[in-house]
Design a protein around this motif. Sequence first.
Motif, mmCIF file in Angstrom:
data_model
loop_
_atom_site.group_PDB
_atom_site.id
_atom_site.type_symbol
_atom_site.label_atom_id
_atom_site.label_comp_id
_atom_site.label_asym_id
_atom_site.label_seq_id
_atom_site.Cartn_x
_atom_site.Cartn_y
_atom_site.Cartn_z
ATOM 1 N N UNK A 78 54.084 28.740 -32.714
ATOM 2 C CA UNK A 78 54.544 28.696 -34.126
ATOM 3 C C UNK A 78 53.253 28.850 -34.745
ATOM 4 N N UNK A 79 52.252 27.761 -34.541
ATOM 5 C CA UNK A 79 51.147 27.521 -35.317
ATOM 6 C C UNK A 79 50.261 28.893 -35.340
ATOM 7 N N UNK A 80 50.110 29.610 -34.121
ATOM 8 C CA UNK A 80 49.559 30.580 -33.931
ATOM 9 C C UNK A 80 50.153 31.921 -34.775
ATOM 10 N N UNK A 81 51.264 31.738 -34.729
ATOM 11 C CA UNK A 81 52.137 33.088 -35.471
ATOM 12 C C UNK A 81 51.753 32.992 -36.904
ATOM 13 N N UNK A 82 51.327 31.740 -37.574
ATOM 14 C CA UNK A 82 51.127 31.768 -38.988
ATOM 15 C C UNK A 82 49.609 31.652 -39.360
ATOM 16 N N UNK A 83 48.841 32.312 -38.358
ATOM 17 C CA UNK A 83 47.323 31.967 -38.623
ATOM 18 C C UNK A 83 46.930 33.443 -38.358
ATOM 19 N N UNK A 84 45.819 33.736 -39.031
ATOM 20 C CA UNK A 84 44.895 35.026 -38.626
ATOM 21 C C UNK A 84 45.641 36.305 -39.005
ATOM 22 N N UNK A 85 45.628 37.319 -37.935
ATOM 23 C CA UNK A 85 46.126 38.529 -37.919
ATOM 24 C C UNK A 85 47.712 38.559 -37.983
ATOM 25 N N UNK A 86 48.307 37.706 -37.159
ATOM 26 C CA UNK A 86 49.752 37.444 -37.214
ATOM 27 C C UNK A 86 50.085 37.095 -38.877
ATOM 28 N N UNK A 87 49.407 36.105 -39.316
ATOM 29 C CA UNK A 87 49.923 35.871 -40.860
ATOM 30 C C UNK A 87 49.791 36.990 -41.875
ATOM 31 N N UNK A 88 48.672 37.865 -41.386
ATOM 32 C CA UNK A 88 48.502 38.841 -42.431
ATOM 33 C C UNK A 88 49.473 39.826 -42.274
#
Length: 298
Positions: A68-78
């Motif tokens: 979940x933390x990764x899904x809200x960072x970087x390209x995923x958040x964009x």
Amino acid sequence: MTTALPRVDVAPVASAKRRRRAPGWLAVVPLLAFTAITFGLPALAMLNGAFTVKDQATGATSYSGENLSSSLQGAYLTALLGSVKLSAVSAAIATLFGLLLAQAVVTSRFRFLREAVLTASGVLANFGGVPLAFAFVATLGNSGVLTGRLGLKDAGFDLYSFWGLTLVYLYFLVPLMVLTITPALEGLRAQWREAAQNNGATHGQYWRHVALPVLTPSLLGGFVLLFGSAFAAYATAAAMVGSTVPLVTLQIADALSGNVLVGQENVALALSLDMVVVAGLVMAVYLPLQRRSSRWLA
């Protein structure tokens, strides 16, 4: 001399009533079982995968919020923000044009026109995916029929961009808005317009002070419904723009297929959970608005 009244046993009567009600409850059981299997099991699998972290070296799994933390960072958040932006912009434009078209249909004196527009809206609202993408590419793509004849490419028009994708989404969102808002427009009572005119209100004042306040819950509900429809769309964008426009649905597909990084399948499930949260918020807004509009227009 008093006559004793016969004793009536209430228990058998109540038992008979319960037996008569039982088939009604039993009829719902297949629907509940179907819903639990088709929606409940995938939801549980998604939740389990979203919080499961796998060690690529040892293959051991553990529960963590890393996905979940990764899904809200970087390209995923964009990509998530890109989907929200695309859905909000296309839904807002479709709400406006859908309202104008539905009002023209409702006030038309030609019954054939009304039935034709509503029938076409029912068809076009469900027309999407790869066929819709192909139709727009053949018409407005770089080598499309209208692109060359109208000189759209020289004017800077690009179908494979944010605004190009918005235009494609409007193709099925505007008809969906027509179907959504038409019953609300039909619910506006003629007495309200007559009362406004008798009190000296102009056409614009009637819409500003009477019609639009009554239609506001329906309009907001329609906007939320269009937002959810655009937010969940995948095939059209995948076939037309690929990775040109960052969208969360495309990121989920890439993560599941391993096109970006190997072992990101659970991040894709976390992204799916993010989409479910957004959809839940959308429904939490839509349902109260729907109840309020139905109360006004009943």
